[in-house]
Design a protein around this motif. Structure first.
Motif, mmCIF file in Angstrom:
data_model
loop_
_atom_site.group_PDB
_atom_site.id
_atom_site.type_symbol
_atom_site.label_atom_id
_atom_site.label_comp_id
_atom_site.label_asym_id
_atom_site.label_seq_id
_atom_site.Cartn_x
_atom_site.Cartn_y
_atom_site.Cartn_z
ATOM 1 N N THR A 152 2.834 1.821 5.088
ATOM 2 C CA THR A 152 2.683 1.112 3.819
ATOM 3 C C THR A 152 2.837 2.054 2.635
ATOM 4 O O THR A 152 3.515 1.734 1.648
ATOM 5 C CB THR A 152 1.310 0.421 3.769
ATOM 6 N N GLU A 153 2.221 3.221 2.722
ATOM 7 C CA GLU A 153 2.336 4.196 1.638
ATOM 8 C C GLU A 153 3.781 4.666 1.483
ATOM 9 O O GLU A 153 4.280 4.815 0.359
ATOM 10 C CB GLU A 153 1.412 5.384 1.894
ATOM 11 N N LYS A 154 4.458 4.894 2.593
ATOM 12 C CA LYS A 154 5.864 5.303 2.535
ATOM 13 C C LYS A 154 6.711 4.226 1.862
ATOM 14 O O LYS A 154 7.607 4.526 1.047
ATOM 15 C CB LYS A 154 6.380 5.577 3.950
ATOM 16 N N LEU A 155 6.417 2.961 2.170
ATOM 17 C CA LEU A 155 7.157 1.856 1.572
ATOM 18 C C LEU A 155 6.894 1.789 0.073
ATOM 19 O O LEU A 155 7.814 1.573 -0.733
ATOM 20 C CB LEU A 155 6.738 0.544 2.244
ATOM 21 N N PRO A 185 -0.548 -4.859 4.814
ATOM 22 C CA PRO A 185 0.369 -3.983 4.069
ATOM 23 C C PRO A 185 0.834 -4.587 2.760
ATOM 24 O O PRO A 185 0.878 -3.898 1.727
ATOM 25 C CB PRO A 185 1.547 -3.789 5.052
ATOM 26 N N GLU A 186 1.165 -5.886 2.764
ATOM 27 C CA GLU A 186 1.600 -6.535 1.541
ATOM 28 C C GLU A 186 0.497 -6.515 0.485
ATOM 29 O O GLU A 186 0.749 -6.292 -0.705
ATOM 30 C CB GLU A 186 2.000 -7.988 1.818
ATOM 31 N N SER A 187 -0.751 -6.747 0.931
ATOM 32 C CA SER A 187 -1.878 -6.796 -0.003
ATOM 33 C C SER A 187 -2.177 -5.424 -0.590
ATOM 34 O O SER A 187 -2.534 -5.301 -1.769
ATOM 35 C CB SER A 187 -3.108 -7.359 0.709
ATOM 36 N N ILE A 188 -2.044 -4.381 0.226
ATOM 37 C CA ILE A 188 -2.262 -3.019 -0.269
ATOM 38 C C ILE A 188 -1.195 -2.657 -1.295
ATOM 39 O O ILE A 188 -1.497 -2.072 -2.344
ATOM 40 C CB ILE A 188 -2.269 -2.015 0.899
ATOM 41 N N ILE A 189 0.067 -3.002 -1.022
ATOM 42 C CA ILE A 189 1.141 -2.713 -1.969
ATOM 43 C C ILE A 189 0.922 -3.474 -3.279
ATOM 44 O O ILE A 189 1.124 -2.930 -4.370
ATOM 45 C CB ILE A 189 2.506 -3.051 -1.349
ATOM 46 N N ALA A 190 0.477 -4.723 -3.183
ATOM 47 C CA ALA A 190 0.201 -5.496 -4.394
ATOM 48 C C ALA A 190 -0.919 -4.859 -5.204
ATOM 49 O O ALA A 190 -0.823 -4.737 -6.433
ATOM 50 C CB ALA A 190 -0.161 -6.936 -4.027
ATOM 51 N N ALA A 191 -1.987 -4.420 -4.516
ATOM 52 C CA ALA A 191 -3.120 -3.805 -5.214
ATOM 53 C C ALA A 191 -2.718 -2.488 -5.849
ATOM 54 O O ALA A 191 -3.090 -2.182 -6.985
ATOM 55 C CB ALA A 191 -4.280 -3.599 -4.241
ATOM 56 N N GLU A 210 5.158 7.646 -8.264
ATOM 57 C CA GLU A 210 3.932 6.992 -8.730
ATOM 58 C C GLU A 210 2.787 7.279 -7.766
ATOM 59 O O GLU A 210 2.997 7.436 -6.556
ATOM 60 C CB GLU A 210 4.130 5.474 -8.849
ATOM 61 N N GLU A 211 1.571 7.329 -8.283
ATOM 62 C CA GLU A 211 0.404 7.572 -7.444
ATOM 63 C C GLU A 211 0.089 6.335 -6.611
ATOM 64 O O GLU A 211 0.040 5.222 -7.132
ATOM 65 C CB GLU A 211 -0.802 7.943 -8.291
ATOM 66 N N PHE A 212 -0.102 6.550 -5.330
ATOM 67 C CA PHE A 212 -0.447 5.449 -4.431
ATOM 68 C C PHE A 212 -1.929 5.126 -4.589
ATOM 69 O O PHE A 212 -2.791 5.945 -4.316
ATOM 70 C CB PHE A 212 -0.144 5.847 -2.986
#
Length: 594
Positions: free
Chosen positions: A566-569, A68-74, A577-579
């Protein structure tokens, strides 16, 4: 999701992004690579000095490199945000990591020990007095760890040939949202997959039967009678018609499942379709992948509605045949699940995110006046600042009352820092065997429906077997990942032991009723259990206020729920913003290739 050859993975390779240059309009990241190949080299590497981070101001700081952290960073990097991604560990992935055998054992053993409070020399202690430092602590989310070995050290060498998933068993559905996200972001260029060869369901009489999950599989299945085949085929057609698969819009409206049925319990809808118990078990636990016993509503913690059940079936059916080189509905990444967070980290790095491993965070910085988060104090003594902060699930974050203006900030946080809310637990086991459960089948999934092993077994048990063709273990050895949701450690481990014992017994007896899809699977095979690790993992809730904190790996087979959280976060951090915007293809590709 192509399957291509790949050079051998380097053991224990760390990448630190240390600088960036722009040449000819292209953004280049300069990476420093450190390869740790032995314990001696590891001890030598401990003497390195902490790097200085420049710049010190970022839009987003992320602590921990779990999925989840890596997806949010990307995703944040893709929308133009400046991102600092830190991890106190020497490896990527956090709780989603894949380890060598030695690393896996060391990690679990470290969870049984109290963390050492080591004093770190402050090389840059000057800090603006407008900030209050709040020590960042972590909590252990693993317990009841048992490691057993029935083999000599030579049998399990070399250790680095193993890639053991901490959060297994776990797969990707070919058509699920995580695969779509990887294709959209370009993360699929950094990881390769193979398909799971077959899925089986365990029956109460002690046999394994191939899961008839498609028209051709139903036709070839010899464990089902003609009436059962017709019933299952008719139900699959009903689900496909409901979602308009291969139907016109008019036909779809005529064949949709009614709103009343969609809101009813799924088990009641299956009974209404006159499906026998055997077919219902296949649909509920081996295709829809439901955890809790749906036949006992009074004991079921999650009674699934029909609308959710048919959506799970639609996902499964959409996954079958999506990729021409995938045998079924399920995919597994070569080199283990730990490749997924690394793929998104690479995606973020290409967009300019700065990565630093082995960099613990000593404390959080809060503004004394506004009491809002402002930055981080690192183990190096350096302070870095960010507008937003996302942390991995192990960290203890300040409780909401911290922001109250009526009390002393330091005193309130020392009293109010809270453990993550626990939302259940999952029992996990990793086993190494010599020999496959089924001959001529390396990668397979086995589902034990509730109460198929024990009268008190209220949740399904899932077992994922993987072979050396996935580069996760040496030749002739196999990995078994076993998991079950549970209320306590005793209950969970009892179910895991029962499943492992049942598989070893199953594999030693001939089954004449299995599907003809695998004509040699009834041969007698005798896998030997060489090594096992069993542990209980806590399931923590996502925290959004006052500081965002990501979820632990859940008890599901796939990643859908984790991605939704993760998307909700992400939307909470960056509303509107676009996920993960779609990655643009490189310009002048033809010219570069020529």
């Amino acid at each position: 999701m192509k399957e291509t050859s790949r050079p051998s993975k380097k053991p224990n390779t760390l990448f630190f992004s240390v600088s960036a240059t722009v040449e000819g309009g292209f953004h280049f990241l300069v990476l420093k690579e450190i390869s740790l190949k032995s314990e001696e080299e590891e001890s030598m590497a401990e003497d390195f000095s902490f790097p200085s981070i420049d710049p010190i101001n970022f839009d987003l700081a992320v602590v921990g490199t779990g999925l989840p952290e890596s997806i949010i960073a990307a995703s944040s990097s893709s929308i133009g945000k400046t991102v600092l991604h830190l991890d106190p560990n020497s490896f990527y992935g956090g709780h989603f990591s894949s380890f060598s055998l030695h690393e896996f054992t060391s990690f679990l053993q470290s969870q049984q020990q109290q963390p050492n409070e080591e004093e770190v020399k402050d090389s840059n202690s000057s800090l603006d007095t407008n900030y209050t430092e709040i020590e960042l602590k972590s909590q252990c989310l693993y317990s009841d760890i048992e490691i057993t070995s029935n083999a000599s050290s030579e049998d399990l060498e070399p250790s680095r040939k193993f890639c053991l998933d901490l959060s297994g068993p776990r797969v990707l559905f070919c058509a699920d949202s995580v695969v779509n996200l990887m294709l959209k972001s370009g993360a699929n260029h950094h990881v390769e997959f193979k398909s799971i060869d077959a899925s089986f369901i365990y029956s109460e009489d002690g046999n394994l039967f191939t899961v008839p999950d498609s028209r051709s599989a139903i036709f070839k299945d010899r464990s089902l009678g003609l009436l059962e085949k017709n019933q299952l085929m008719r139900f699959f057609k009903l689900v496909q018609a409901h979602f308009g698969l291969n139907e016109s819009t008019l036909d779809q409206e005529k064949k949709r499942i009614s709103d009343e049925d969609l809101e009813s319990p799924f088990i009641e809808f299956l009974t209404k379709q006159m499906l026998p118990a055997k077919i219902k078990a296949i649909i509920l636990y081996a295709i829809a992948m439901i955890d809790y016993d749906q036949e006992s509503p009074e004991q079921c913690k999650n009674l699934v509605k029909t609308k959710d059940g048919v959506e799970k079936l639609a996902l499964y059916h959409s996954s079958v045949g999506r990729f021409t080189n995938a045998l079924g509905a399920l995919l597994y990444p070569i080199y283990g699940q730990g490749e997924l967070p690394q793929a998104f980290c690479r995606t973020a790095a290409v967009k300019g995110a700065l990565y630093v491993l082995r960099m613990p965070v000593r404390s959080l910085l809060f503004d004394k006046e506004s009491r809002h988060y402002k930055g981080l104090k690192l183990a190096s003594g350096q302070a870095v600042f960010s507008d937003q902060l996302v942390m991995g699930p192990s960290f203890i974050v300040p409780s909401p009352p911290v922001l109250s203006p009526h009390t002393d900030l330091q005193q309130e946080i020392s009293q109010g820092s809270i453990l993550r809310d626990i939302n259940g637990q999952v029992a996990r086991a990793v086993c190494i065997t010599r020999g496959s459960i089924k001959s001529n089948i390396s990668n397979m999934l086995v589902v034990f429906p509730p109460r198929s092993l024990l009268p008190e077994q209220v949740t399904a048990v899932r077992v994922l077997q993987l072979g050396s063709n996935l580069s996760v273990c040496p030749t002739n050895l196999f990995l078994l990942y076993v998991s079950a949701l549970c209320d306590d450690a005793t209950q969970g481990k009892k179910s895991l032991h029962a499943a492992i014992n049942a598989l070893l017994k199953c594999s030693m007896s001939k089954n004449r009723e299995t599907s003809s899809l695998f004509p040699n699977e009834s041969e007698v095979v005798t896998p030997t259990l060489l090594w096992s690790a069993m542990y209980i993992q806590q399931l923590t809730k996502v925290l959004e206020d006052p500081i965002s904190s990501c979820p632990m790996p859940d008890g599901n087979l796939g990643y859908t729920n984790i991605l939704e959280s993760t998307e909700k976060l992400f939307q909470k951090i960056y509303p509107g913003e676009e996920f993960m915007p779609e990655a643009k293809a490189p310009e002048n590709v033809d010219e570069q290739e020529s």
